[in-house]
Scaffold this motif. Sequence first.
Motif, PDB file in Angstrom:
ATOM      1  N   ASP A  42       0.834  -1.127   0.038  1.00 20.05           N
ATOM      2  CA  ASP A  42      -0.077   0.122  -0.008  1.00 20.05           C
ATOM      3  C   ASP A  42       0.753   1.267   0.086  1.00 20.05           C
ATOM      4  OD1 ASP A  42      -2.324  -1.279   0.062  1.00 20.05           O
ATOM      5  OD2 ASP A  42      -2.804  -1.190   2.238  1.00 20.05           O
ATOM      6  N   LEU A  43       1.700   1.252   0.935  1.00 18.27           N
ATOM      7  CA  LEU A  43       2.794   2.379   0.925  1.00 18.27           C
ATOM      8  C   LEU A  43       3.346   2.493  -0.480  1.00 18.27           C
ATOM      9  CD1 LEU A  43       4.470   2.065   4.271  1.00 18.27           C
ATOM     10  CD2 LEU A  43       2.983   3.828   3.629  1.00 18.27           C
ATOM     11  N   ALA A  44       3.915   1.327  -0.890  1.00 18.61           N
ATOM     12  CA  ALA A  44       4.919   1.613  -2.069  1.00 18.61           C
ATOM     13  C   ALA A  44       3.830   2.072  -3.576  1.00 18.61           C
ATOM     14  CB  ALA A  44       5.335   0.052  -2.726  1.00 18.61           C
ATOM     15  N   GLY A  45       2.530   1.862  -3.409  1.00 20.50           N
ATOM     16  CA  GLY A  45       1.564   2.209  -4.354  1.00 20.50           C
ATOM     17  C   GLY A  45       1.223   3.999  -4.285  1.00 20.50           C
ATOM     18  N   GLY A  46       1.701   4.439  -3.213  1.00 21.74           N
ATOM     19  CA  GLY A  46       1.232   5.889  -3.154  1.00 21.74           C
ATOM     20  C   GLY A  46       2.296   6.787  -3.631  1.00 21.74           C
ATOM     21  N   LYS A  47       2.262   7.839  -3.267  1.00 26.20           N
ATOM     22  CA  LYS A  47       3.182   9.103  -3.885  1.00 26.20           C
ATOM     23  C   LYS A  47       4.074   9.721  -3.014  1.00 26.20           C
ATOM     24  CE  LYS A  47      -0.150  10.201  -7.440  1.00 26.20           C
ATOM     25  NZ  LYS A  47      -0.990  11.187  -8.189  1.00 26.20           N
ATOM     26  N   GLY A  48       5.376  10.184  -3.242  1.00 24.52           N
ATOM     27  CA  GLY A  48       6.088  10.760  -2.339  1.00 24.52           C
ATOM     28  C   GLY A  48       7.332   9.746  -1.857  1.00 24.52           C
ATOM     29  N   ALA A  49       8.366  10.434  -1.072  1.00 23.14           N
ATOM     30  CA  ALA A  49       9.505   9.948  -0.717  1.00 23.14           C
ATOM     31  C   ALA A  49       9.344   8.522   0.049  1.00 23.14           C
ATOM     32  CB  ALA A  49      10.216  10.988   0.176  1.00 23.14           C
ATOM     33  N   ILE A  50       8.340   8.588   0.729  1.00 26.30           N
ATOM     34  CA  ILE A  50       7.828   7.060   1.609  1.00 26.30           C
ATOM     35  C   ILE A  50       7.519   5.963   0.639  1.00 26.30           C
ATOM     36  CG2 ILE A  50       6.466   6.194   3.234  1.00 26.30           C
ATOM     37  CD1 ILE A  50       6.279   8.814   4.659  1.00 26.30           C
ATOM     38  N   ALA A  51       6.733   6.476  -0.411  1.00 30.38           N
ATOM     39  CA  ALA A  51       6.315   5.468  -1.225  1.00 30.38           C
ATOM     40  C   ALA A  51       7.404   5.066  -2.080  1.00 30.38           C
ATOM     41  CB  ALA A  51       5.492   5.968  -2.257  1.00 30.38           C
ATOM     42  N   LEU A  52       8.545   6.091  -2.456  1.00 31.16           N
ATOM     43  CA  LEU A  52       9.702   5.535  -3.166  1.00 31.16           C
ATOM     44  C   LEU A  52      10.475   4.510  -2.345  1.00 31.16           C
ATOM     45  CD1 LEU A  52      11.548   5.655  -5.621  1.00 31.16           C
ATOM     46  CD2 LEU A  52      12.356   7.774  -4.560  1.00 31.16           C
TER      47      LEU A  52
END
Length: 83
Positions: A42-52
């Motif tokens: 779920d985090l990886a599918g988001g946007k921003g530095a945390i997703a990256l």
Amino acid sequence: MRQSEICYVLAISEKTLRRRYGAELRRGASKFECSLALRLFDLAGGKGAIALRALQFVMRSRFGWTKFAPPPASRWANKDRYR
């Protein structure tokens, strides 16, 4: 939660815990791992530095990706070389 903490709460030894509740311990560990993996995806599918960062972690741990290795050569990469 550590097994020693579970033993303290249940007032049993670690040997008894593993012998009597071994299947439950394994099932709980598997469920926990699955919930962590789902959250990470779920985090990886988001946007921003945390997703990256989450996506990089997933790629490294699950698919053997490394940022230092060259990409695998495709069979079409050098097609102009042989013309």
